[in-house]
Each structure stands twice: as structure tokens, then as C-alpha cells.
Design a protein around this motif. Structure first.
Motif, PDB file in Angstrom:
ATOM      1  N   PRO A   1       0.704  -1.298   0.085  1.00  0.00           N
ATOM      2  CA  PRO A   1      -0.262  -0.162   0.007  1.00  0.00           C
ATOM      3  C   PRO A   1       0.964   1.358  -0.122  1.00  0.00           C
ATOM      4  O   PRO A   1       0.467   2.313  -0.519  1.00  0.00           O
ATOM      5  CB  PRO A   1      -0.751  -0.084   1.349  1.00  0.00           C
ATOM      6  N   GLU A   2       1.985   1.298   0.547  1.00  0.00           N
ATOM      7  CA  GLU A   2       2.864   2.520   0.713  1.00  0.00           C
ATOM      8  C   GLU A   2       3.418   2.841  -0.753  1.00  0.00           C
ATOM      9  O   GLU A   2       3.303   3.989  -1.025  1.00  0.00           O
ATOM     10  CB  GLU A   2       4.249   2.312   1.580  1.00  0.00           C
ATOM     11  N   ARG A   3       3.531   2.075  -1.568  1.00  0.00           N
ATOM     12  CA  ARG A   3       4.030   2.103  -2.868  1.00  0.00           C
ATOM     13  C   ARG A   3       3.073   2.830  -4.007  1.00  0.00           C
ATOM     14  O   ARG A   3       3.168   3.659  -4.417  1.00  0.00           O
ATOM     15  CB  ARG A   3       4.896   0.819  -3.396  1.00  0.00           C
ATOM     16  N   GLU A   4       1.977   2.197  -3.521  1.00  0.00           N
ATOM     17  CA  GLU A   4       0.493   2.484  -4.220  1.00  0.00           C
ATOM     18  C   GLU A   4       0.059   3.902  -4.056  1.00  0.00           C
ATOM     19  O   GLU A   4       0.183   4.906  -4.595  1.00  0.00           O
ATOM     20  CB  GLU A   4      -0.455   1.710  -3.821  1.00  0.00           C
ATOM     21  N   ARG A   5       0.395   4.151  -2.711  1.00  0.00           N
ATOM     22  CA  ARG A   5       0.396   5.774  -1.827  1.00  0.00           C
ATOM     23  C   ARG A   5       1.364   6.612  -2.762  1.00  0.00           C
ATOM     24  O   ARG A   5       1.089   7.650  -2.984  1.00  0.00           O
ATOM     25  CB  ARG A   5       0.281   5.856  -0.485  1.00  0.00           C
ATOM     26  N   LEU A   6       2.669   6.263  -2.793  1.00  0.00           N
ATOM     27  CA  LEU A   6       3.536   7.199  -3.370  1.00  0.00           C
ATOM     28  C   LEU A   6       3.514   7.318  -4.729  1.00  0.00           C
ATOM     29  O   LEU A   6       3.706   8.425  -5.232  1.00  0.00           O
ATOM     30  CB  LEU A   6       4.893   6.641  -2.834  1.00  0.00           C
ATOM     31  N   PHE A   7       2.864   6.291  -5.549  1.00  0.00           N
ATOM     32  CA  PHE A   7       2.904   6.338  -7.050  1.00  0.00           C
ATOM     33  C   PHE A   7       1.901   7.270  -7.198  1.00  0.00           C
ATOM     34  O   PHE A   7       2.161   8.007  -8.229  1.00  0.00           O
ATOM     35  CB  PHE A   7       2.434   4.883  -7.542  1.00  0.00           C
ATOM     36  N   ARG A   8       0.580   7.456  -6.532  1.00  0.00           N
ATOM     37  CA  ARG A   8      -0.269   8.248  -6.950  1.00  0.00           C
ATOM     38  C   ARG A   8      -1.145   7.680  -8.000  1.00  0.00           C
ATOM     39  O   ARG A   8      -0.998   8.391  -9.025  1.00  0.00           O
ATOM     40  CB  ARG A   8      -0.157   9.562  -6.900  1.00  0.00           C
ATOM     41  N   PRO A   9      -1.795   6.692  -7.887  1.00  0.00           N
ATOM     42  CA  PRO A   9      -2.411   6.285  -9.102  1.00  0.00           C
ATOM     43  C   PRO A   9      -3.707   7.112  -9.749  1.00  0.00           C
ATOM     44  O   PRO A   9      -3.942   7.787  -9.059  1.00  0.00           O
ATOM     45  CB  PRO A   9      -2.817   4.743  -8.731  1.00  0.00           C
TER      46      PRO A   9
ATOM     47  N   ARG B   1      -1.222   2.944 -13.264  1.00  0.00           N
ATOM     48  CA  ARG B   1      -1.102   2.316 -11.824  1.00  0.00           C
ATOM     49  C   ARG B   1      -0.030   1.620 -11.745  1.00  0.00           C
ATOM     50  O   ARG B   1       0.609   0.904 -12.830  1.00  0.00           O
ATOM     51  CB  ARG B   1      -2.445   1.546 -11.776  1.00  0.00           C
ATOM     52  N   PRO B   2       0.634   1.160 -10.671  1.00  0.00           N
ATOM     53  CA  PRO B   2       1.700   0.498 -10.714  1.00  0.00           C
ATOM     54  C   PRO B   2       1.557  -0.776 -10.923  1.00  0.00           C
ATOM     55  O   PRO B   2       2.712  -1.744 -11.164  1.00  0.00           O
ATOM     56  CB  PRO B   2       2.318   0.553  -9.003  1.00  0.00           C
ATOM     57  N   THR B   3       0.480  -1.364 -10.940  1.00  0.00           N
ATOM     58  CA  THR B   3       0.218  -2.751 -11.353  1.00  0.00           C
ATOM     59  C   THR B   3       0.156  -3.060 -12.961  1.00  0.00           C
ATOM     60  O   THR B   3      -0.357  -4.108 -13.197  1.00  0.00           O
ATOM     61  CB  THR B   3      -1.151  -3.175 -10.823  1.00  0.00           C
ATOM     62  N   ALA B   4       0.087  -2.053 -13.669  1.00  0.00           N
ATOM     63  CA  ALA B   4       0.030  -1.967 -15.119  1.00  0.00           C
ATOM     64  C   ALA B   4       1.477  -1.580 -15.896  1.00  0.00           C
ATOM     65  O   ALA B   4       2.277  -0.985 -15.154  1.00  0.00           O
ATOM     66  CB  ALA B   4      -0.996  -0.965 -15.745  1.00  0.00           C
ATOM     67  N   GLY B   5       1.618  -2.208 -16.902  1.00  0.00           N
ATOM     68  CA  GLY B   5       2.726  -2.082 -17.759  1.00  0.00           C
ATOM     69  C   GLY B   5       2.335  -1.187 -19.064  1.00  0.00           C
ATOM     70  O   GLY B   5       1.285  -0.852 -19.069  1.00  0.00           O
ATOM     71  N   ALA B   6       3.538  -0.747 -19.518  1.00  0.00           N
ATOM     72  CA  ALA B   6       3.278   0.225 -20.557  1.00  0.00           C
ATOM     73  C   ALA B   6       4.500   0.168 -21.500  1.00  0.00           C
ATOM     74  O   ALA B   6       5.622  -0.479 -21.560  1.00  0.00           O
ATOM     75  CB  ALA B   6       3.147   1.894 -20.097  1.00  0.00           C
TER      76      ALA B   6
END
Length: 374
Positions: free
Chosen positions: A36-44, A49-54
Motif C-alpha cells: 500500500p505504501e508504494r501505491e500511495r507514493l505512486f499516486r495512481p 497504476r503500478p500494477t500495469a505495464g506500458a
């Protein structure tokens, strides 16, 4: 310049910063966090989102296409971008972190490219514009300056009319001198008189030289010796305010001082905002009391490089302020008519000229390591 592109939409402010070291610190903090901390810092956002590639950005290192949560990869070397009018900053070039990166612009970004940005006045930069800027018009449609982003037939028509070879950069210089914001967008009359063309070209070349600030192998613009700004006293560890004394032409960064700073540089505005004040505020953004997360990471002390950048910016704004009356007074005189441009096949520009060129000189890695087919 028929091909026009909207600006990059970053989606999260922490991917850009006035100094590259800050971006490395933010990357380290993000990749070191988990769950959750990485998700919060990422600001999806809905787009990223951090769970998606590009896909990898064109021209950038492959291998950065896996999902960020699975394999962030090494820190990518930041690239120089234009964040606000005359404010050059750094960006993490990773499409997984950018909501709308405009890959078509990255494909044509090279040492030959220039970008015209409607802000609404025209601003030309050698760096990729990234952020809340206006429409972007690249000078070239393909890498290597191989194809100008100009209406087909325009260069031959102007060359015949003016009795000399006309280059794409000449047209850009003319636009800087003669173009004005209008009700239908940025309007550019084309002089019917060769003498007016040459006068506008000379003025436009001076404007372009100042705006590019030494990019593309040119010499950085300088004020005459007696007007050249110098650091009279060094800024403190962290200057809290920027102030100006018009009587002594002194710019103060806390207890630090720079002079002489012409009044025109201090008063210079873009989009209704004083450029120097906005530049200084951008370097204070990470210290605002309501900022948290990765945006709060920044230098603890004022970097010396920022003072050097400030001196260069003062010079640029002072020179543009000096040129402003001449540009305001310039008139194209009698202009080529729409009928003449239609008869020469210049108008209307064909639909293909309004779209990106098909540029693919190497394989581009798509999400998850798949190669893109264009």
C-alpha cells in the motif's frame, strides 16, 4: 505547420523536478516501498497504476515495460524538458509513470528538432514540452530533420516569391516575428514583399537565438558587458523569498543578491505570470507545508546550479524584453492571399500532413516485452 499535438499530461508531479538528483531520490523511495505504501507514493490515476505495464518510450532503453510492481528496473537517465514557459526541468522518461506521454513526439525528438508551443504567444524550445503548456507544433515530421512540418508546396512558393532558398527554420523565424494570437488561433500573414520577408527573417532569427539559449550548438545569448548580471553575494543555504529593487536593479534571493538585473527581465510575463517569480516558486514547491509523498523530496540546500540557471534566465528575459517593442511594431505589410496559396496547392493542407508521419526505424518494445507493430 499542419501537424499539431496536445501537450504531455504527466498525471503526477513527482516525475518531474528542477534537478536530476531529486528524481533519483524519488525513484529510490518509490522502488524501496512495498504494498500500500508504494501505491500511495505512486499516486495512481485511471490511466496509470503500478500494477500495469506500458510500452517503452521511443528512443529509450528497452526493458522498462514490465509491471512496475513486478520489475521497476534501474533508474532511467532523466531528460531535459520544458515544464513552464522558460522553465527547463528534468523528467523521468518512463511511460509507466506518465499518463499521456505522446510517443509520436518522442519518435521525432532528436538533435535536429525544435518545438513551437502556443502559450498563447509562440515559444520555441529544443526540449520536449511537458506539462500545462499549449498546443505543440514540431518543426520536423521525421527524425533527422528529413521532412518539415509545413504545408506541402509552401517552401517552393516562398523561395520563388522571395528569390532565395527558404528553409523550414526560416519559416519558423518568420512566424516568431510576424505571428500573433487571433480569434482563429495563432495567425501568421505571409509577406508579399521580399524586403518585408527579409526584415522579418532577421528579427525572427534574433528571437529564435535568444529563446533557444545556446541549444543546438549555438552560443548562449549574452548581454553587453556593462549589463551582464553577476552574483554580488551568494544566496543563503535556502533563500525564502525573491525580491527586486528597481532603483539598484538588484534581484535578491534572501540575503543573496544578483545585479544588474534589468527591469524588463523582472517584469517579463508569460500567460499573465511573471516568469522569474514562477521559476522561483517551482523550486520551492517541495517545501510547501501541504506537500507530502514523493513531491516533498527535494534538495535541502539551494543548489549552486540553480543560481547559474537563474543568471541565464535573467539574460534571456532581458534580451526578449529589449526585442519586444521591435516585434510589436513589426508588420508584414501586404500579404499573400488565400487565393494565391490555393492556386499554389498550399491550401488546404492535405489530411496526411495533419497526422504524425509513420516513423518506425527500429523495434519498439510494448507492454510486457512484446514488440509493437505499427
Amino acid at each position: 505547420m499542419p501537424w499539431t499535438v496536445g501537450g504531455l499530461r504527466l498525471g503526477r508531479t513527482w516525475v518531474a523536478a528542477p534537478d536530476a538528483a531529486t528524481l533519483r531520490a524519488r525513484w529510490t523511495a518509490l522502488t524501496g516501498a512495498e504494498g500500500p505504501e508504494r501505491e500511495r507514493l505512486f499516486r495512481p490515476t485511471r490511466t496509470r497504476r503500478p500494477t500495469a505495464g506500458a510500452a517503452a518510450l521511443p528512443g529509450r532503453r528497452a526493458g522498462s515495460t514490465a509491471r512496475f510492481t513486478d520489475a521497476p528496473g534501474p533508474f532511467p537517465d532523466p531528460v531535459r524538458v520544458l515544464r513552464e514557459p522558460f522553465d527547463e526541468q528534468w523528467l523521468i522518461p518512463d511511460q509507466r509513470l506518465i499518463d499521456l506521454a505522446r510517443p509520436e513526439l518522442w519518435r521525432v525528438r532528436d538533435e535536429h528538432q525544435l518545438f513551437a508551443v502556443e502559450t498563447p504567444d509562440l515559444l520555441v524550445t529544443a526540449h520536449l514540452p511537458a506539462g500545462r503548456l499549449g498546443r505543440i507544433r514540431p518543426l520536423h515530421r521525421r527524425p533527422g530533420g528529413a521532412e518539415p512540418n509545413l504545408a506541402p508546396g509552401l517552401l517552393p512558393l516562398l523561395g520563388e516569391r522571395y528569390g532565395s532558398c527558404v528553409t523550414p527554420q526560416d519559416v519558423l523565424c518568420w512566424i516568431l516575428a510576424a505571428g500573433r494570437p487571433g480569434p482563429r488561433g495563432y495567425e501568421v500573414p505571409l509577406a508579399a514583399d521580399p524586403e518585408r520577408w527579409r526584415a522579418g527573417l532577421e528579427l525572427g532569427h534574433r528571437l529564435l537565438t535568444v529563446q533557444l539559449r545556446g541549444a543546438r550548438g549555438g552560443e548562449p545569448p549574452r548581454l553587453p558587458g556593462g549589463r551582464r548580471p553577476y552574483v554580488r553575494s551568494a544566496p543563503p543555504a535556502w533563500p525564502r523569498e525573491l525580491a527586486y529593487d528597481p532603483e539598484t536593479e538588484t534581484l535578491s534571493l534572501g540575503s543573496g543578491t544578483i545585479s544588474p538585473v534589468p527591469a524588463g527581465a523582472w517584469a517579463y510575463e508569460a500567460n499573465g505570470t511573471r516568469v522569474l517569480a514562477a521559476w522561483f516558486a517551482a523550486r520551492h514547491a517541495h517545501r510547501a507545508p501541504d506537500v507530502d509523498g514523493l513531491e516533498a523530496l527535494g534538495p535541502a540546500e539551494w543548489p549552486q546550479a540553480w543560481t547559474s540557471e537563474l543568471l541565464a534566465l535573467v539574460t534571456t528575459l532581458a534580451l526578449l524584453a529589449d526585442l519586444a517593442p521591435e516585434r510589436a511594431a513589426f508588420r508584414a505589410g501586404p500579404s499573400l492571399t488565400a487565393d494565391e496559396l490555393r492556386a499554389a496547392g498550399v491550401l488546404p493542407a492535405p489530411r496526411w500532413a495533419r497526422r504524425p508521419a509513420s516513423v518506425l526505424d527500429h523495434q519498439e518494445e510494448g507492454p510486457g516485452g512484446q514488440f509493437a507493430l505499427l
